[in-house]
Design a protein around this motif. Structure first.
Motif, mmCIF file in Angstrom:
data_model
loop_
_atom_site.group_PDB
_atom_site.id
_atom_site.type_symbol
_atom_site.label_atom_id
_atom_site.label_comp_id
_atom_site.label_asym_id
_atom_site.label_seq_id
_atom_site.Cartn_x
_atom_site.Cartn_y
_atom_site.Cartn_z
ATOM 1 N N TYR A 206 8.389 -0.720 -14.618
ATOM 2 C CA TYR A 206 7.675 -1.562 -13.660
ATOM 3 C C TYR A 206 6.191 -1.622 -14.021
ATOM 4 C CZ TYR A 206 6.457 -3.828 -9.298
ATOM 5 O OH TYR A 206 6.004 -4.735 -8.381
ATOM 6 N N GLU B 140 2.944 -3.116 -6.670
ATOM 7 C CA GLU B 140 3.792 -4.165 -6.114
ATOM 8 C C GLU B 140 2.936 -5.286 -5.531
ATOM 9 O OE1 GLU B 140 5.933 -3.271 -2.486
ATOM 10 O OE2 GLU B 140 7.764 -4.106 -3.336
ATOM 11 N N GLN C 150 9.557 -8.073 -3.030
ATOM 12 C CA GLN C 150 10.354 -7.402 -4.046
ATOM 13 C C GLN C 150 11.268 -6.391 -3.388
ATOM 14 O OE1 GLN C 150 7.406 -6.297 -7.285
ATOM 15 N NE2 GLN C 150 6.226 -7.565 -5.890
ATOM 16 N N ASN D 184 12.285 -0.500 -5.226
ATOM 17 C CA ASN D 184 12.860 0.017 -6.464
ATOM 18 C C ASN D 184 13.570 1.357 -6.313
ATOM 19 O OD1 ASN D 184 12.513 -1.370 -9.145
ATOM 20 N ND2 ASN D 184 10.613 -1.857 -8.091
ATOM 21 N N LEU E 152 12.401 -8.237 -13.528
ATOM 22 C CA LEU E 152 11.718 -7.928 -12.268
ATOM 23 C C LEU E 152 12.060 -9.072 -11.304
ATOM 24 C CD1 LEU E 152 7.998 -6.838 -12.019
ATOM 25 C CD2 LEU E 152 8.981 -8.441 -10.406
#
Ligand SMILES: [Zn+2]
Length: 1025
Positions: free
Chosen positions: A377, A437, A460, A463, A868
């Motif tokens: 990431y 993020e 998002q 994760n 992503l």
């Protein structure tokens, strides 16, 4: 009375007669003396960036009931100690601590410290944020954490660290030697831990110090002088520990006081020196004067060392002086010796019989996965940060960088810290992620040109939960809403990949950004997933999910390099197509049949009564191979009842010591659920109450994906368990297998064999385990069988044709290597705690001999850098809330060559860009892809004018040319002065007009790119043109 004592008495009597002061000036000004045994006294403190206490607790000195350790004291007390005598020296290693301390110092202290650094009294070595582990970290993380430290050091002090100091990691990787050693410009690397059998042999042959050539491809062009210590990184035998509470005899040289012992201490020092000289080449030896968290009151050490140096030199048998590893290295170099050659690596590490430190290759598998996910990431977030333009004030990706750096420490991602410290690493990652993020969200809003009046934001998925729980995609589409899915591809080439998302509704369709329908499939969200999801959401987020998704929506996406595309998911219209629901069939226990599944080239046959895949057929390559996949566990050895001559040794966080193998569900008689559809076929199995797995074959892919869920490992029988899976083939691998070095080069392993010494096998399983970061493969004359992993695991090939991966371990005993805690990870919901359940994937494929590398290298990049994903909602009938449905950060006509990966694309604070490109293949690894690659730098930056490209060292703290100029040239035994091996090829200097970068096998090139005009003002609309 010997002469020395007699003389002392004389001095004493004279002293009493003429002066009353007992003030002594110790002569510490000695330097090297040719022809004498030179003892380099190297004061150091080994400060773990978290282990028994968290990094902050170690820094401030709290939580001392666990360990009395305060790094602030070390650094505070070093300054006056060095000022008191300009001959004293000290090395400092861990930048995570040093930077905490530096930021708190006054301008006066900062000025003094800068002088100490420039005079060479204080030397910053290693220079990364931590002393990273070498088994579990991915090489990209090793580079990033070293770069972070090195760039701070060059900025503040204008110096470049010269020495690698990996004194404590539990075995040493080839990548450390050549990449994080030679390629960052180190002149040498020192370490403490190598196999006890190897060490004995090296002591006898005086080959603890070698020239280490870690890369087959880069050979002598990236070799380094490497020194393993004779024992460990502590002071030599004979009692030379001088912390306030240490009990070594101090040098008592005041004859008026009792216990005068100068000669005795001098003798002990000289004896230790002569012993070490007996196993060392040249007349230079190093005494590592320090150990964990020492020099908290530095004066206690220097007082004794001053005296030792003074009296030892008066004695005259050896020559002792304050030194550093740099001075020591220069002395070794000046000796003009030819050194033994070392290739490959120093894994696995055993510190004595039955004590193989191969358990930590798997310890804390969830943390290992979290670190890997965050690493990827961070790589993607920096790209997106660059496309938008870096914000000075924040948010930015710096705190994720810092958290990731600390997580590479040799007690962090290694899994060998206490639980509360492991929690601290994860917390730091989570905090860093949240900030990164928001950088990504801002960048995506910018790049998609969202309509500011509609303010849609791309959300998002968290994760941490690996898309099991994804509120952004679990929206009700029946009221006319659509879900926009944005897929960003951090790789430098076009990518066709599969997206899997939990969705709540069934009658849906997927369209690409041009409105074409995209084939999709709905796979039922099974009960075990619902249970796992609810459990983890409750445990980690403290809430119960309000709804349960019915399906996984699976669709194929095509994404440009360093760019994104968007897809729309909406309720299917009658006239349109819609997602195919999977055809589900259940096969009961005992039913005997063979199920064939797969799409296109790859077909896998599954035996329902054996409960495993049994045959792999690739019609394109004509590869047919019987396979079998099983689970078993090793019961953890309990050494507490061992009697002499056995040394008690449990299996624990570090050490893997199995006590028998137990097959799990050997008959394989489990009910199966088969789900088929146009994009993916899956076989779901509940192997036992605590292991389930899904075997998948995707359309268009020629590998098998295996998803496992392992845990809660039962311990009611009071026995720890280490769970492994074995994937068997018929390959005649002849004891040989290949594993990666820190995710980069592959190293040949032979079972029960070491190339450096004749191995005495006492642990036939644990002693054959190696770290797997990227993959493991087997070969015979016809085939290659490769298994790729999603995080660091331990693995091996214990039986010919078979690959074994250790997936999880739950242990009830400590293995006596310091952590003093059982590796028994649990997850708690309210007050109910159960053993940690982990979920993950591995992938396997069979290729014709010599053709496996392409998949391993290309797919390896896809595993490391997943797409992503971000999600936005769109109301029916409303105008599109964003203007750009796709984007590519590089020239739309361009993509990186198939053998080149982008490791770093990062905007620095000064607006310049740090770019790192890596050739992905070794010499001879692939017929075509091992060739030279050329990258057109201009095409990577459309709309920008490159002013200057400066090639840098790997850690970007000095120009490459300056580094090469300083590089020490070493002689290797049996080779001529210019070396007899074929010189490795490296890319030519970058021509400023052509701006083309050449890369040869395994080469990584790091450049700073300066823009033609200062980019500060033009940055805002960089990609609007
Ligand atoms: Zn350590």
């Amino acid at each position: 009375m010997d002469l020395a004592k007699f003389l002392c008495w004389v001095v004493l009597l004279l002293g009493i007669s003429f002066v009353e002061s007992r003030y002594m000036v110790y002569n510490t000004s000695h330097t090297m003396v040719p022809g004498k045994l030179n003892v380099h006294v190297v004061p150091h403190s080994h400060d773990d960036v978290g282990w028994l206490k968290t990094v902050d607790q170690y820094y401030v000195g709290s939580n001392n009931s666990i360990q009395v350790a305060c790094v602030q004291n070390v650094l505070d007390s070093i300054v006056p100690a060095l000022l008191a005598d300009k001959n004293r020296k000290f090395i400092y290693v861990e930048q995570a601590f040093f930077q905490r301390w530096w930021n708190e110092q006054s301008e006066t202290i900062k000025r003094i410290v800068k002088e100490l650094i420039h005079s060479g009294q204080l030397e910053l070595i290693n220079g990364g944020m931590c002393m990273h582990d070498e088994a579990a970290p991915h090489y990209i993380d090793m580079i990033d954490q070293t770069t972070l430290g090195h760039r701070f050091i060059i900025r503040e002090f204008n110096v470049t660290p010269r020495i690698g100091w990996q004194i404590d990691p539990f075995g040493h990787s080839a990548v450390q030697a050549y990449l994080l050693g030679a390629e960052v410009g180190f002149d040498s690397v020192f370490f403490g831990r190598i196999d006890y059998q190897d060490r004995e042999k090296r002591k006898n042959e005086k080959s603890l110090e070698v020239i280490w050539r870690g890369s087959k491809s880069l050979g002598s062009s990236s070799q380094i002088f490497a020194g393993a210590f004779p024992k460990n990184y502590e002071p030599p035998p004979g009692g030379f520990y001088y912390e306030i509470n240490d009990d070594s005899p101090v040098v008592q040289d005041d004859p008026d006081l009792f216990d005068y012992n100068v000669q005795e201490r001098v003798n002990a020092f000289v004896a230790a020196a002569l012993d070490q000289a007996n196993i060392t080449r040249t007349n230079h030896i190093m005494f590592t004067m320090g150990t964990d968290f020492r020099y908290q009151y530095a004066h206690t050490w220097y007082r004794q060392m001053d005296k030792l140096i003074h009296y030892v030199n008066l004695d005259g048998r050896v020559n002792a002086f304050y030194s550093t590893p740099s001075i020591y290295t220069d002395a070794k170099h000046a000796a003009n010796e030819a050194w033994p050659l070392k290739t490959e690596d120093y894994f696995p590490y055993a510190d004595r019989i039955n004590a193989y430190w191969t358990g930590y290759f798997t310890s804390r598998p969830a943390l290992k996965r979290y670190v890997r996910v965050m690493s990827a990431y961070y790589l993607a977030a920096r790209q997106l940060e660059f496309f938008k333009g870096r914000s000075q004030k924040g948010p930015n990706t710096d705190s994720l960088a810092d958290a990731l750096a600390i997580a590479q420490h040799h007690d962090a991602v290694s899994g060998t810290s206490k639980q509360h410290v492991a929690n601290d690493y994860a917390k730091r990652l989570a905090i860093g992620y949240v900030e990164a993020e928001s950088v990504v969200a801002t960048s995506l809003a910018h790049l998609t040109k969202v309509d500011p009046t509609l303010k849609p934001t791309f959300q998002q998925a968290n994760n941490l939960l690996a898309y099991i729980y994804c509120p952004s995609s679990e929206i009700n589409l029946s009221d006319g809403k659509s879900l926009i899915v944005l897929a960003y591809n951090p790789l430098g080439w076009k990518r066709v990949d599969i997206v899997r998302l939990p969705v709540v509704g069934g009658e849906i369709a997927v369209h690409d950004s041009e409105g074409h329908e995209v084939e999709s499939q709905l796979v039922p969200f099974t009960d075990e997933y619902v249970a796992l999801r609810n459990y983890h959401v409750e445990a980690y987020l403290g809430q119960s999910p309000t709804q349960v998704p019915k399906y996984w929506l699976v669709f194929s996406v095509t994404v440009p390099p360093l760019g994104f595309t968007t897809y729309t998911i909406s309720t299917a219209k009658k006239t349109d197509g819609y997602s195919s629901k999977s055809y589900v069939s259940r096969i009961q226990k005992g039913e005997q049949s063979i199920i064939d599944f797969g799409h296109g080239n790859l077909k896998l046959s599954f035996s329902t009564d054996q409960g495993t895949a049994i045959n792999y057929v690739n019609s394109r390559t004509s590869m047919t191979e019987p396979v079998k996949q099983t689970f078993s566990y090793y019961s953890a050895y309990n050494g507490s009842n061992d009697k002499e001559p056995l040394i008690p040794q449990n299996s624990g966080a570090y050490v893997f010591r199995p006590n028998g193998t137990f097959p799990i569900n050997p008959e394989g008689q489990v009910p199966l659920t088969v789900m088929r559809g146009p994009l993916v076929d899956e076989v779901h199995q509940q192997i036992n109450p605590w292991i389930s797995q899904i075997t998948r074959v995707y359309k268009g892919k020629e590998h098998v994906e295996v998803e496992f869920i392992v845990g809660n490992i039962p311990i009611d029988d009071g026995i720890g368990k280490e769970v492994v899976t074995q994937i068997s083939s018929s390959l005649k691998s002849n004891k040989t297998f290949y594993t990666d070095s820190s995710g980069r080069d592959y190293i040949k392993r032979i079972r029960d064999y070491r190339s450096d010494w004749k191995l005495e096998v006492n642990q036939p399983v644990a002693g054959n385990y190696y770290p797997i970061n990227h993959g493991i493969y087997l070969q015979d004359s016809e085939k290659e069988f490769s298994v790729m992993v999603d995080r660091a695991f331990g693995g091996s090939s214990i039986v010919d044709g078979q690959v074994e991966l250790m997936l999880h371990r739950r242990l009830l005993l400590d293995d006596s290597r310091g952590v003093a805690e059982n590796l028994n990870e649990t997850v708690c919901v309210q007050d109910k705690c159960t053993g940690l359940t982990i979920q993950g994937k591995y992938y396997y494929r069979i290729d014709p001999y010599g053709e496996g590398a392409k998949w391993r290298r290309t797919f390896g990049q896809e595993i490391y850098s997943p797409l992503l994903l971000a999600f936005a909602q769109q109301d029916a009938g409303k105008p599109m809330s964003f203007g750009a449905a796709s984007f590519s950060g590089i020239d739309p006509s361009y993509s990186l060559p198939g053998n080149v990966a982008l490791l770093t694309l990062q905007e620095l604070d000064d607006g310049n860009v740090l770019l790192r490109l890596a050739h992905l293949y070794e010499v001879g690894e692939d017929k075509e892809l091992s060739g030279v690659a050329r990258v057109e730098l201009r095409k990577l930056f459309p709309g920008k004018k490159i002013g200057k490209v400066t090639e840098m060292s790997l850690s970007a703290n000095q120009e490459r040319s300056a580094m090469e100029k300083k590089r020490l040239v070493w002689k290797v035994e049996g080779e001529g002065s210019h070396g007899e091996e074929k010189k490795a090829k490296r890319g030519r200097e970058i021509d400023p007009r052509k701006l083309e970068m050449e890369l040869y096998p395994m080469e990584i090139r790091t450049v700073l790119i300066h823009w033609e005009r200062p980019s500060a003002h033009s940055r805002i609309n960089r990609f609007d043109a």
